[in-house]
Each structure stands twice: as C-alpha cells, then as structure tokens.
Scaffold this active site. Sequence first.
Site, PDB file in Angstrom:
ATOM      1  N   LYS A  66       0.838  -1.217   0.000  1.00  0.00           N
ATOM      2  CA  LYS A  66       0.000   0.000   0.000  1.00  0.00           C
ATOM      3  C   LYS A  66       0.864   1.255   0.000  1.00  0.00           C
ATOM      4  O   LYS A  66       0.674   2.149  -0.823  1.00  0.00           O
ATOM      5  CB  LYS A  66      -0.944  -0.007   1.223  1.00  0.00           C
ATOM      6  CG  LYS A  66      -1.879  -1.222   1.244  1.00  0.00           C
ATOM      7  CD  LYS A  66      -2.842  -1.197   2.408  1.00  0.00           C
ATOM      8  CE  LYS A  66      -2.201  -1.423   3.751  1.00  0.00           C
ATOM      9  NZ  LYS A  66      -1.557  -2.738   3.901  1.00  0.00           N
ATOM     10  N   THR A  67       1.835   1.297   0.921  1.00  0.00           N
ATOM     11  CA  THR A  67       2.718   2.463   1.006  1.00  0.00           C
ATOM     12  C   THR A  67       3.510   2.606  -0.292  1.00  0.00           C
ATOM     13  O   THR A  67       3.688   3.709  -0.811  1.00  0.00           O
ATOM     14  CB  THR A  67       3.693   2.292   2.192  1.00  0.00           C
ATOM     15  OG1 THR A  67       2.934   1.932   3.342  1.00  0.00           O
ATOM     16  CG2 THR A  67       4.485   3.550   2.457  1.00  0.00           C
ATOM     17  N   ASP A 111      -1.592   6.760   6.510  1.00  0.00           N
ATOM     18  CA  ASP A 111      -1.592   5.325   6.807  1.00  0.00           C
ATOM     19  C   ASP A 111      -2.531   5.087   7.992  1.00  0.00           C
ATOM     20  O   ASP A 111      -2.763   6.003   8.785  1.00  0.00           O
ATOM     21  CB  ASP A 111      -0.156   4.912   7.171  1.00  0.00           C
ATOM     22  CG  ASP A 111       0.071   3.412   6.995  1.00  0.00           C
ATOM     23  OD1 ASP A 111      -0.846   2.729   6.495  1.00  0.00           O
ATOM     24  OD2 ASP A 111       1.157   2.937   7.365  1.00  0.00           O
ATOM     25  N   THR A 160      -5.788  -1.364   7.009  1.00  0.00           N
ATOM     26  CA  THR A 160      -5.848  -2.825   7.077  1.00  0.00           C
ATOM     27  C   THR A 160      -7.280  -3.247   7.398  1.00  0.00           C
ATOM     28  O   THR A 160      -7.595  -4.426   7.361  1.00  0.00           O
ATOM     29  CB  THR A 160      -4.931  -3.334   8.212  1.00  0.00           C
ATOM     30  OG1 THR A 160      -5.184  -2.547   9.377  1.00  0.00           O
ATOM     31  CG2 THR A 160      -3.488  -3.211   7.832  1.00  0.00           C
ATOM     32  N   ARG A 219       6.387  -8.217   1.796  1.00  0.00           N
ATOM     33  CA  ARG A 219       7.327  -7.868   2.882  1.00  0.00           C
ATOM     34  C   ARG A 219       7.912  -9.131   3.511  1.00  0.00           C
ATOM     35  O   ARG A 219       9.102  -9.181   3.830  1.00  0.00           O
ATOM     36  CB  ARG A 219       6.657  -7.008   3.956  1.00  0.00           C
ATOM     37  CG  ARG A 219       7.640  -6.691   5.091  1.00  0.00           C
ATOM     38  CD  ARG A 219       7.091  -5.781   6.171  1.00  0.00           C
ATOM     39  NE  ARG A 219       6.905  -4.439   5.690  1.00  0.00           N
ATOM     40  CZ  ARG A 219       5.768  -3.766   5.821  1.00  0.00           C
ATOM     41  NH1 ARG A 219       4.730  -4.320   6.421  1.00  0.00           N
ATOM     42  NH2 ARG A 219       5.670  -2.542   5.368  1.00  0.00           N
TER      43      ARG A 219
HETATM   44  P1  ADP Z   1       2.157  -1.933   3.237  1.00  0.00           P
HETATM   45  O1  ADP Z   1       2.168  -0.436   3.146  1.00  0.00           O
HETATM   46  O2  ADP Z   1       0.962  -2.543   2.555  1.00  0.00           O
HETATM   47  O3  ADP Z   1       2.322  -2.453   4.637  1.00  0.00           O
HETATM   48  P2  ADP Z   1       4.676  -1.745   1.784  1.00  0.00           P
HETATM   49  O4  ADP Z   1       4.260  -0.900   0.651  1.00  0.00           O
HETATM   50  O5  ADP Z   1       5.471  -1.087   2.876  1.00  0.00           O
HETATM   51  O6  ADP Z   1       3.415  -2.503   2.415  1.00  0.00           O
HETATM   52  O7  ADP Z   1       5.503  -2.981   1.160  1.00  0.00           O
HETATM   53  C1  ADP Z   1       6.361  -3.798   1.937  1.00  0.00           C
HETATM   54  C2  ADP Z   1       7.592  -4.199   1.154  1.00  0.00           C
HETATM   55  O8  ADP Z   1       7.212  -5.078   0.104  1.00  0.00           O
HETATM   56  C3  ADP Z   1       8.326  -3.042   0.501  1.00  0.00           C
HETATM   57  O9  ADP Z   1       9.695  -3.232   0.705  1.00  0.00           O
HETATM   58  C4  ADP Z   1       8.058  -3.155  -0.977  1.00  0.00           C
HETATM   59  O10 ADP Z   1       9.179  -2.861  -1.701  1.00  0.00           O
HETATM   60  C5  ADP Z   1       7.692  -4.609  -1.171  1.00  0.00           C
HETATM   61  N1  ADP Z   1       6.596  -4.715  -2.150  1.00  0.00           N
HETATM   62  C6  ADP Z   1       5.286  -4.574  -1.871  1.00  0.00           C
HETATM   63  N2  ADP Z   1       4.532  -4.758  -2.974  1.00  0.00           N
HETATM   64  C7  ADP Z   1       5.393  -5.024  -3.970  1.00  0.00           C
HETATM   65  C8  ADP Z   1       5.214  -5.310  -5.372  1.00  0.00           C
HETATM   66  N3  ADP Z   1       3.996  -5.377  -5.915  1.00  0.00           N
HETATM   67  N4  ADP Z   1       6.320  -5.507  -6.110  1.00  0.00           N
HETATM   68  C9  ADP Z   1       7.539  -5.474  -5.560  1.00  0.00           C
HETATM   69  N5  ADP Z   1       7.774  -5.215  -4.246  1.00  0.00           N
HETATM   70  C10 ADP Z   1       6.723  -4.995  -3.454  1.00  0.00           C
END
Ligand code: ADP
Length: 340
Positions: A66-67, A111, A160, A219
Amino acid sequence: MAERVLSPAESGDDDRFDRLFRPSSLDEYIGQSKHKENLKVFVEAARRRKEPLDHILFCGPPGLGKTTLAYILAKEMGVTLHSTSGPAVEHKGALAGLLTKLEANDLLFIDEIHRLTPAVEESLYPAIEAFQIDIMTGDGPYATTIQLALKPFTMVGATTRTGLLTAPLLSRFGYIVRLDYYPVEDLEKIILRSARLLEVPIDPAGARELAARSRGTPRVANRLLRRARDFAEVLGKGAITGAIARTTAERLEIDSAGLDEMDRRLLTVIIEHYDGGPVGIDTIAAALSEPRDTVEDVYEPFLLQQGFLGRTPRGRIATRKAYEHLGKPTPTPAQGDMFS
Ligand code: ADP
C-alpha cells in the site's frame, strides 16, 4: 513478543530494506495487474488535465504494498508525497498544519486512516471536498472561524481494516484498491528482483521455495530472502538454492504451507481447547496473549484466505484442512457440526 519472521507487519531493520526494495514505477511494481492498469489511466488523465488525482484508498493486510503504491503515484505524477498516519494526527491543528504545507497536486498519504479521531476526520471533509479548512481564531467571545483555501491535493488513505472506516469517509474516495495476497508466481518475481538488488545469487528452486512460504506477502518474501542469504553465506557457498531455502524455512520453523509457530498455535488453541470452535476472537487473543487487533489484522486474514480458519456468527472454527495439516484426528459428526 519474539520477532516473527512471517509477521507481515514492519519490524527491525525492515525500514532500511523496504526503501531498497521499493519499486519506483508502476511498471516495476509486480502483480496486481488490474489495479496497476487502472492507476496508469488515472495518472495519465490527471497529468493531461494538470489536475490532482482523485482521492484513493488502499485496503488490505500489512506488507502487501500500500505504502509502495502511494510513493509510486507521487513519483508518476511528479509531485511530493507527504506521509502521516491516523494516530499521528492528534488534533485538528495538526491536520491544518499538514494541509497548509501541500503544494498543488501533492499527495497526502494517511496510513492507518481508520484510526483518525472523529474530530480530525470531520475537519478533513471540507478539505477533501472543497479544498478548504475552517480554522478557529481567538478565544471565548472573540472566537471566530475563518475559512482558508487550500491548494488542490490528493488524499491517499491506507487501511488494514476497511470495516472500521466510517461511511462518510469511505464515500469520499474516488477509487478504492483492495489488495489481496499475492500468488506464488508473483512472489517469486519479487524475490528474484530483490535478490538482484542485494546482489545475492539465487536459483529458480530457491526462489520458488521461499515464495511458497511467504504468506502471500511481499514484505515477508523480502524478509525470508534476507534470512536465506545469511544461511547461504554461512552454511552454503553464498548462493540461495532450493536446499538452502528449505533449511532456512526449517530453522525458522515455517512449515510447507507457509505457517509459522504463531499460526499453528492459533489453530491448536481452537482445536485442543475449544473442540475446534466456534470460539470468539477475544478468547483466542487472550489465549495467545496477543492484542485482539493483531490477531484480526495480522494472523487471521491469511489463515482465512488459505481455508485453515472459518468464520461463523458465533466465532472462529478450525476447518478440516487445519486438522489435517496439524495431524490431528478430525472430529466425528457426533462431536460437532463444524464441517457439515
Ligand atoms: P504496506 O504499506 O501494505 O504495509 P509496503 O508498501 O510497505 O506494504 O511494502 C512492503 C515491502 O514489500 C516493501 O519493501 C516493498 O518494496 C515490497 N513490495 C510490496 N509490494 C510489492 C510489489 N507489488 N512488487 C515489488 N515489491 C513490493
């Protein structure tokens, strides 16, 4: 709580690696192709009109990207992303401070947006609808409200727990992206890409083995890769092979279905202490000594999605698949009606 390698939530040195692994364009972002194609169109349209993107909400369990998507959108729009979170915006004044700093078409990323206080949420409405905020000046009888015009901006929310968002807030988003767990093939690609960035050699069997045990979560995939790199350097010849990946999983007690000790404990509690359920979420949380939110946000969604856990109006049940996976004898129909 001991750190869970499989926890999709951020921990330890994840932050540094998240930045290293984070794709910086929609083309580099792996999987979720339907959403990606739509987002490309919205970015292109907004850029042509020189307008901000419509407000966007990203929903889904932690660690699914998401981030990352929020940062990518800012980059593709050529604007700045200002990042905060629901609990960090403590009062209306803090929100006003954030909003007045935004330049035209910037992104405000919130977030855990479901954790905004009702007062802050309400003062957000005029900002996202009409790009203006009401500011109180003066005290007591001299207090007046003045309206301040803001530059047009995009609010990007992440949550979430879509269920906890109020209907008025939800209705103000122009596009809602529900991210789901990634299939193994996508996780393999993510692992291969991250391995290139880390400059660690990995063979296809190693990538597949790690991907299968990553809980559908990028992640987690990246974290397992880093641990496998350690085992490869110390126990192997530096390359991550299928054997090294399997050793990594065994040492970290991640089983063939990608479940870790906490997942198995959750299912075992339901089976052994509550006859397979149904049992309430609060009871499960108490038995695991974990906050209810963590059980609901972090552990449960994957077990539900994989069919190890079922939800009924009276609580959670362990499914036949859970009994079989844990090697427990499945109850006879006389013992319970959970599989009927
Ligand atoms: P969230 O905000 O949903 O908790 P993040 O955006 O922080 O998740 O993603 C977590 C990690 O996973 C980051 O290091 C990101 O680079 C990697 N990641 C997430 N989605 C992808 C994707 N579609 N392709 C490649 N890497 C991804």
